[in-house]
Motif scaffolding. Structure first.
Motif, mmCIF file in Angstrom:
data_model
loop_
_atom_site.group_PDB
_atom_site.id
_atom_site.type_symbol
_atom_site.label_atom_id
_atom_site.label_comp_id
_atom_site.label_asym_id
_atom_site.label_seq_id
_atom_site.Cartn_x
_atom_site.Cartn_y
_atom_site.Cartn_z
ATOM 1 N N ALA A 221 0.831 -1.207 0.000
ATOM 2 C CA ALA A 221 0.000 0.000 0.000
ATOM 3 C C ALA A 221 0.863 1.253 0.000
ATOM 4 N N ASP A 222 1.942 1.239 0.779
ATOM 5 C CA ASP A 222 2.858 2.382 0.793
ATOM 6 C C ASP A 222 3.518 2.569 -0.565
ATOM 7 N N PHE A 223 3.932 1.463 -1.164
ATOM 8 C CA PHE A 223 4.588 1.561 -2.474
ATOM 9 C C PHE A 223 3.580 1.942 -3.554
ATOM 10 N N GLU A 224 2.351 1.497 -3.402
ATOM 11 C CA GLU A 224 1.303 1.871 -4.354
ATOM 12 C C GLU A 224 1.139 3.391 -4.407
ATOM 13 N N GLN A 225 1.215 4.033 -3.247
ATOM 14 C CA GLN A 225 1.103 5.494 -3.216
ATOM 15 C C GLN A 225 2.258 6.152 -3.952
ATOM 16 N N GLU A 226 3.463 5.586 -3.790
ATOM 17 C CA GLU A 226 4.617 6.120 -4.511
ATOM 18 C C GLU A 226 4.427 5.987 -6.024
ATOM 19 N N LEU A 227 3.861 4.857 -6.452
ATOM 20 C CA LEU A 227 3.620 4.646 -7.881
ATOM 21 C C LEU A 227 2.547 5.593 -8.414
ATOM 22 N N GLN A 228 1.528 5.865 -7.609
ATOM 23 C CA GLN A 228 0.503 6.819 -8.043
ATOM 24 C C GLN A 228 1.093 8.224 -8.178
ATOM 25 N N ASP A 229 1.944 8.612 -7.226
ATOM 26 C CA ASP A 229 2.621 9.911 -7.328
ATOM 27 C C ASP A 229 3.480 9.976 -8.579
ATOM 28 N N PHE A 230 4.173 8.886 -8.855
ATOM 29 C CA PHE A 230 5.004 8.815 -10.063
ATOM 30 C C PHE A 230 4.146 8.947 -11.318
ATOM 31 N N TRP A 231 3.000 8.233 -11.339
ATOM 32 C CA TRP A 231 2.160 8.260 -12.539
ATOM 33 C C TRP A 231 1.567 9.647 -12.780
ATOM 34 N N ARG A 232 1.275 10.388 -11.708
ATOM 35 C CA ARG A 232 0.788 11.760 -11.886
ATOM 36 C C ARG A 232 1.833 12.624 -12.592
ATOM 37 N N GLN A 233 3.109 12.392 -12.258
ATOM 38 C CA GLN A 233 4.174 13.115 -12.958
ATOM 39 C C GLN A 233 4.249 12.691 -14.424
ATOM 40 N N VAL A 234 4.070 11.388 -14.664
ATOM 41 C CA VAL A 234 4.088 10.882 -16.042
ATOM 42 C C VAL A 234 3.006 11.566 -16.872
ATOM 43 N N ILE A 235 1.790 11.635 -16.335
ATOM 44 C CA ILE A 235 0.675 12.250 -17.069
ATOM 45 C C ILE A 235 0.933 13.731 -17.302
ATOM 46 N N LYS A 236 1.419 14.409 -16.277
ATOM 47 C CA LYS A 236 1.663 15.850 -16.410
ATOM 48 C C LYS A 236 2.719 16.134 -17.467
ATOM 49 N N LEU A 237 3.838 15.410 -17.428
ATOM 50 C CA LEU A 237 4.910 15.635 -18.415
ATOM 51 C C LEU A 237 4.469 15.198 -19.813
ATOM 52 N N THR A 238 3.697 14.113 -19.881
ATOM 53 C CA THR A 238 3.196 13.658 -21.186
ATOM 54 C C THR A 238 2.365 14.745 -21.857
ATOM 55 N N ASN A 239 1.453 15.325 -21.105
ATOM 56 C CA ASN A 239 0.594 16.364 -21.680
ATOM 57 C C ASN A 239 1.381 17.614 -22.062
ATOM 58 N N GLU A 240 2.373 17.965 -21.256
ATOM 59 C CA GLU A 240 3.193 19.138 -21.586
ATOM 60 C C GLU A 240 4.020 18.895 -22.840
ATOM 61 N N PHE A 241 4.569 17.698 -22.971
ATOM 62 C CA PHE A 241 5.361 17.385 -24.160
ATOM 63 C C PHE A 241 4.466 17.231 -25.386
ATOM 64 N N ASN A 242 3.272 16.677 -25.205
ATOM 65 C CA ASN A 242 2.340 16.573 -26.332
ATOM 66 C C ASN A 242 1.939 17.952 -26.847
ATOM 67 N N LEU A 243 1.824 18.891 -25.930
ATOM 68 C CA LEU A 243 1.505 20.260 -26.339
ATOM 69 C C LEU A 243 2.633 20.845 -27.172
ATOM 70 N N ILE A 244 3.859 20.517 -26.800
ATOM 71 C CA ILE A 244 5.023 21.018 -27.534
ATOM 72 C C ILE A 244 5.090 20.407 -28.936
ATOM 73 N N THR A 245 4.805 19.103 -29.016
ATOM 74 C CA THR A 245 4.897 18.427 -30.320
ATOM 75 C C THR A 245 3.676 18.694 -31.200
ATOM 76 N N GLY A 246 2.653 19.340 -30.629
ATOM 77 C CA GLY A 246 1.458 19.628 -31.414
ATOM 78 C C GLY A 246 0.440 18.511 -31.402
ATOM 79 N N SER A 247 0.640 17.499 -30.523
ATOM 80 C CA SER A 247 -0.325 16.405 -30.439
ATOM 81 C C SER A 247 -1.594 16.888 -29.742
ATOM 82 N N ALA A 248 -2.730 16.435 -30.256
ATOM 83 C CA ALA A 248 -4.009 16.839 -29.664
ATOM 84 C C ALA A 248 -4.372 15.985 -28.459
ATOM 85 N N ALA A 249 -3.619 14.886 -28.242
ATOM 86 C CA ALA A 249 -3.974 13.950 -27.173
ATOM 87 C C ALA A 249 -3.698 14.556 -25.804
#
Length: 449
Positions: A349-377
């Motif tokens: 459960a403790d590690f699950e929280q760390e993975l969720q925090d990590f995934w939030r960073q993944v989503i945030k950076l993905t969307n920022e980079f998609n904006l840079i590349t012009g992706s609509a996703a």
């Protein structure tokens, strides 16, 4: 901005201290347990020098020195990771869109989770290639996150590595720039460049590229826990003593398996002659009133086995893991199994929280980079875990039914709830199925009431 060389060296020194723990964790994960592998058997010999006789400790060439390194750390890390990241892990939403962008996210997440368990932390570094958002795994041994104003997301991330040509480099990443340093005879500033450059086209003419500002450095970092510890540290002392006792056990058996002789009034010239006569002639001449006795040292097997069992129990208790050996041997009831899983569930459960925090960073950076590349996703989801634990009585019955005729009845009945073991021992295999059906029917009736 360029950072002072003095500051860079201080950060690299702090990282070096963490790397010692990472190296130790990696060694034990790969069953290269340093404490036992560095063990030497020593003996004292007397040497004469100008100060007279003295005893010197040297490596004993005659003693057995088996070095049996256990694999507890790998077992416990694999158990934790596979408990969380199994074939049923999925995403809350936009599964197809995410998998189209990152088809190997499950495999990569499992690799990351395994590595951070013995390396404290690790990261996915995001970048743009062929106008597409991509990431690559960066090991914790190359990364040092620096928290200045934010305690949840690092303000800076240092990547410190050695190139294939043997050149030592360091890059300090902010949310806008990469500051490069190179070590020749000493550390030197090399250059500063934007993390991402974005071109502007005006009247069919491309003007100078401009840097893009991200919300954080381009690393989604996953930590093993809040304490910045590896999974080795809670169990290391117990693993080391287990390895030592187990290795000494093997050495004792090897060293003591041959008999030794005591000879009274031996009439030969020396012990070499004694051994020759014993091996070749199977007899030994002894003088008047002579006697030869044969002896063999007894190894304290029971005491050592008991100690190893207790130590193993401590390894799994303090490692918050499930010892499947107890389940396989039938020494645990369902209640005991559920109790074992409680520790694993808390750690997961403790590690699950760390993975969720990590995934939030993944989503945030993905969307920022998609904006840079012009992706609509635009991706918006979170991880959904399906822990593979025996969760209810019905599941226990279902699983055990597969082992009728495979496991002994004694084991099966130990695992069945609400069954008197003494009476159950007298039942045959066919009655196991009947008992299972009866208990399931009773369970269903209780549910209807």
């Amino acid at each position: 901005m360029a950072y002072e060389i003095k500051q860079l060296k201080e950060w690299l020194t702090e990282h070096a201290q963490l790397k010692e723990q990472m190296a130790e964790g990696e060694a034990y994960f790969n069953q290269q347990n340093t404490a036992i592998l560095e063990t030497k058997k020593q003996m004292g010999i007397i040497r004469n020098d100008k100060n007279g006789k003295r005893t010197v400790m040297v490596e004993d060439p005659y003693a057995s020195n088996q070095k049996l390194a256990s694999g507890f750390l790998k077992q416990q890390i694999k158990q934790k990771v596979n408990y969380l990241i199994n074939e049923n892990i999925t995403l809350s939403d936009m599964v197809e869109e995410t998998e189209e962008l990152y088809p190997d996210w499950r495999k990569d997440l499992k690799q990351l989770s395994t590595r951070v368990s013995y390396h404290i932390y690790g990261a996915w570094q995001f970048y743009v290639e062929d106008n597409e958002t991509k990431y690559k795994f960066i090991d914790g041994t190359q990364l040092y996150p620096i928290f200045i104003t934010n305690q949840s997301i690092p303000d800076l991330v240092i990547r410190h590595y050695t190139t294939m040509d043997g050149i030592e480099k360091a890059i300090i990443y902010s949310n806008t720039t990469e500051t490069h340093y190179i070590k020749k005879k000493k550390w030197e500033y090399e250059k500063e460049v934007p993390i991402i450059r974005k071109s502007k086209v005006i009247a069919d003419e491309t003007i100078e590229e401009q840097s893009v500002e991200l919300s954080q450095p381009p690393f989604a970092i996953c930590f093993n826990n809040d304490e910045w510890k590896t999974d080795l540290q809670p169990i290391k002392s117990f693993v080391d003593i287990y390895d030592k006792v187990n290795s000494d056990f093997a050495n004792n058996i090897i060293d003591f398996q041959e008999i030794y002789h005591t000879v009274k009034n031996y009439d030969g010239q020396d012990l070499e002659e004694f051994n020759e006569q014993l091996k070749r002639l199977k007899v030994v001449p002894v003088g008047e009133d002579g006697e030869m006795q044969t002896h063999q040292i007894e190894v304290p097997v029971n005491a050592k086995q008991t100690f190893l069992e207790l130590t193993r129990k401590n390894i799994f208790e303090f490692g918050m893991a499930v010892d499947v050996q107890n389940i396989a041997t039938g020494n645990a009831t369902v209640v005991a199994i559920q109790s074992m899983y409680e520790n694993l569930n808390m750690k997961a459960a403790d590690f699950e929280q760390e993975l969720q925090d990590f995934w939030r960073q993944v989503i945030k950076l993905t969307n920022e980079f998609n904006l840079i590349t012009g992706s609509a996703a635009v991706i918006d989801n979170y991880l959904m875990f399906d822990k593979s634990m025996i969760s209810n009585v019905n599941e226990v019955y279902e699983r055990l039914s597969k082992y009728v005729g495979v496991l002994p009845n004694q084991i099966l009945f130990r695992l069945l709830p609400d069954v008197d073991e003494t009476e159950a021992m007298e039942l045959m295999e066919e009655e196991v199925n009947q008992l299972k059906t009866q208990l399931l029917d009773e369970q269903a009736l209780e549910g209807e009431e």
